[in-house]
Structures are given as structure tokens and as C-alpha cells.
Enzyme design. Sequence first.
Site, PDB file in Angstrom:
ATOM      1  CD  GLU A 195      32.893 -18.473 -20.096  1.00 57.82           C
ATOM      2  OE1 GLU A 195      32.414 -19.618 -20.206  1.00 57.82           O
ATOM      3  OE2 GLU A 195      33.391 -18.046 -19.031  1.00 57.82           O
TER       4      GLU A 195
ATOM      5  CE1 TYR B  98      28.505 -21.676 -18.705  1.00 57.31           C
ATOM      6  CE2 TYR B  98      29.792 -21.306 -20.694  1.00 57.31           C
ATOM      7  CZ  TYR B  98      29.716 -21.439 -19.323  1.00 57.31           C
ATOM      8  OH  TYR B  98      30.858 -21.313 -18.568  1.00 57.31           O
TER       9      TYR B  98
ATOM     10  CG  ASP C  10      29.516 -24.829 -15.547  1.00 55.37           C
ATOM     11  OD1 ASP C  10      28.885 -25.017 -14.480  1.00 55.37           O
ATOM     12  OD2 ASP C  10      30.741 -24.603 -15.561  1.00 55.37           O
TER      13      ASP C  10
ATOM     14  CB  CYS D 206      30.288 -29.684  -5.111  1.00 57.47           C
ATOM     15  SG  CYS D 206      28.728 -30.575  -5.096  1.00 57.47           S
TER      16      CYS D 206
ATOM     17  CB  CYS E  63      30.915 -28.135   0.755  1.00 55.66           C
ATOM     18  SG  CYS E  63      29.716 -27.293  -0.302  1.00 55.66           S
TER      19      CYS E  63
ATOM     20  CB  CYS F 217      24.398 -29.755   0.994  1.00 55.37           C
ATOM     21  SG  CYS F 217      24.446 -30.977  -0.341  1.00 55.37           S
TER      22      CYS F 217
END
Length: 337
Positions: A64, A147, A165, A222, A232, A238
Site C-alpha cells: 500500500e 487510506y 482511493d 470504470c 460494468c 449507475c
Amino acid sequence: MQTKRQYEQPGNGTWLLSPDGAMRVARVETLQAVQRALLGWYRAHRRALPWRNSKSPYRIFLSEMMLQQTQVERVIPKYHAFLAEYPTIRRLAAAPLADVIRLWAGLGYNRRAVHLHRAAQAVVREHGGTFPLHLQELLRLPGIGAYTARALLSFVNNAPVAVVDTNVRRVLGRVFRDELQALFAEKGPTERQVQALADGLVPDGRSARWNQALMDLGSTVCTARQPDCPRCPLFTWCQARRAEQVTDLPALRPKGQGKFSGSRRYYRGRIIAALRDSPQSGALSFEALVSYVETQADGDVPVAWLWELVQDLERDGLVVSAGDGNSRSGATVRLPS
């Protein structure tokens, strides 16, 4: 008492968003359908990343820290290189910082190498080499922000927290475009409000898979410029796709970093590269450093300005200078030991 706005989605249930961004679902089956669709897609299309099958806090922490603002393809070989050199957090904490900075080459944002090293030392010094898996304790570690702390909690322990993120922010901004625009107008939601929305979507006991699925969806389907809407799994829900406006609200777009070539960040990177490449144990006279940078820049660079950058890097813990006080005359610059 906070008021709530209610938004009807014909055939898809009713969402409730409160002003803090938190989401409640009047029809639970709607949320469950969304969760099933995304998790089912993830089972079939998940990216095979080397840290995905690990529950090691150290390995997840390492990945990370590297993944911040760096593409996955560049991270994978460095992740393996770091594990080969520093297989445990104690080995990383005991390593000279100069060696960590050298190995970090290619990942950009060299200050993250310092954060990585300092956090490892803090875990060893203050927690006996074991990561504390509580949000506030993680946030107290050097260089670990909201995060990374949530990523550790989710990916190690399946804690019920969302990991937000750029990719996740983009997906949520499109799926909930109408609600977010109606509630927050063009100013858009704050980071805290996006976090509250994301937290409300996490399925019980499956936060790791859910967070990774959202990240993969944003990375591969996306996408920012050419989203592949027909592929998707969230196509049905959406709102951006339904309105045929698959663009991001201004507040949810990534902040531009400006031109890299010729920027302060560019020259900071050239200074670190010069010291990494130096045969004198990561040390150069300031005059030699100037010559190297000018060669890289293909032209003259203001010497006083470069000295300011050296001092900035020293404040960030990336270099050490030695000489006559703060004067650049006769100064030597090296990587920290």
C-alpha cells in the site's frame, strides 16, 4: 437533528443520503443486489496481484505504501525486490535509510521511502514488531494516513471500513451522481462525506473483497477517460450512465499535479538520483551535484535554487548536507545513513 433527502430510483429501491454523506438503504435487497453483482464480477475478473493472497500486515503495508500514486505494473517488481532484501519489518527497520532510498528508485515520490522506513522503525520500537490493528494507533505511525490505515484494517482483518482511493471515488461519484449533485451541488462532497458514503456500502464480513473489487472496477472498467459501461456490473444502478453523462463531478476529479518536467519535484528527483548513482557511498560535493543536474536538465540551473532544494530534501529526511554552516560553498551532500 439532521435532515435527509430521499431519492427514488424506479425499480432499484430507495437510497437515503444524509448531509454528512452517510447512506442508508430503505430497501435492503437493493444494496444486497449491488453487492452480489460487484462481488460476482470480482470473482471472475479480479487482478492477480502478489499481495492479494496475503494476510501479512507487513506485506500489505509494503504494497500500500508503494501503490500510492504509482501504477501497479511498476510496483510489482519493486514489491518483490523489497521482500527479497527485507523479508520482515525488523529487517526493514534495521536497514540504513540510504539503502531503502536506493531500492525505492523507480517508484517516485522519494519521501514515501522515508515514511516507509520510519513507520517500520516505529512498529518495532513501540509495538514489538507487530502492527497495531486499531485505526487511531495506525494513524499515529509516521507516514500512515487514513487510506493506508483503513487498507490494513480491511485487508488484514476484514474490518468493516471502506478503502477510498481515486478509483473508488470515481466509481461512487458516477453510481451516485444524481444524489451527490442534488445534496452537495457543484461543490461536491468532502473527503469525509465520500468516506461516509463508502462505509455504508461495505458488506458484513467481506470488506477486503469488496474494497478490492471497487478498486479493480475503477482500474479496468470504470476508467477515467474511456469507461466500458456495457461490461460494468453496476450498469443497472449507475446514474451517470443512465443520464448519459459519464463524467466526474468537478469535486471528485483528481487534482492535477501540473507539468512534471522542470518542476521542483523533477529536480528533487534528479538530486536523489545523483546521490543514488554516486560511487562515493551516496555522497557528492555540491558542485558535482550541480554539474550532474545540469547534465540531466540539458542546460544551466540556478545554483541558489538548487541549494534551496537540497535544504528542502534535508528537512524531509532524504539527504544530509555538511559544510560551513548553511553555506553551499564546499558543502557535501549525501543520502542519510
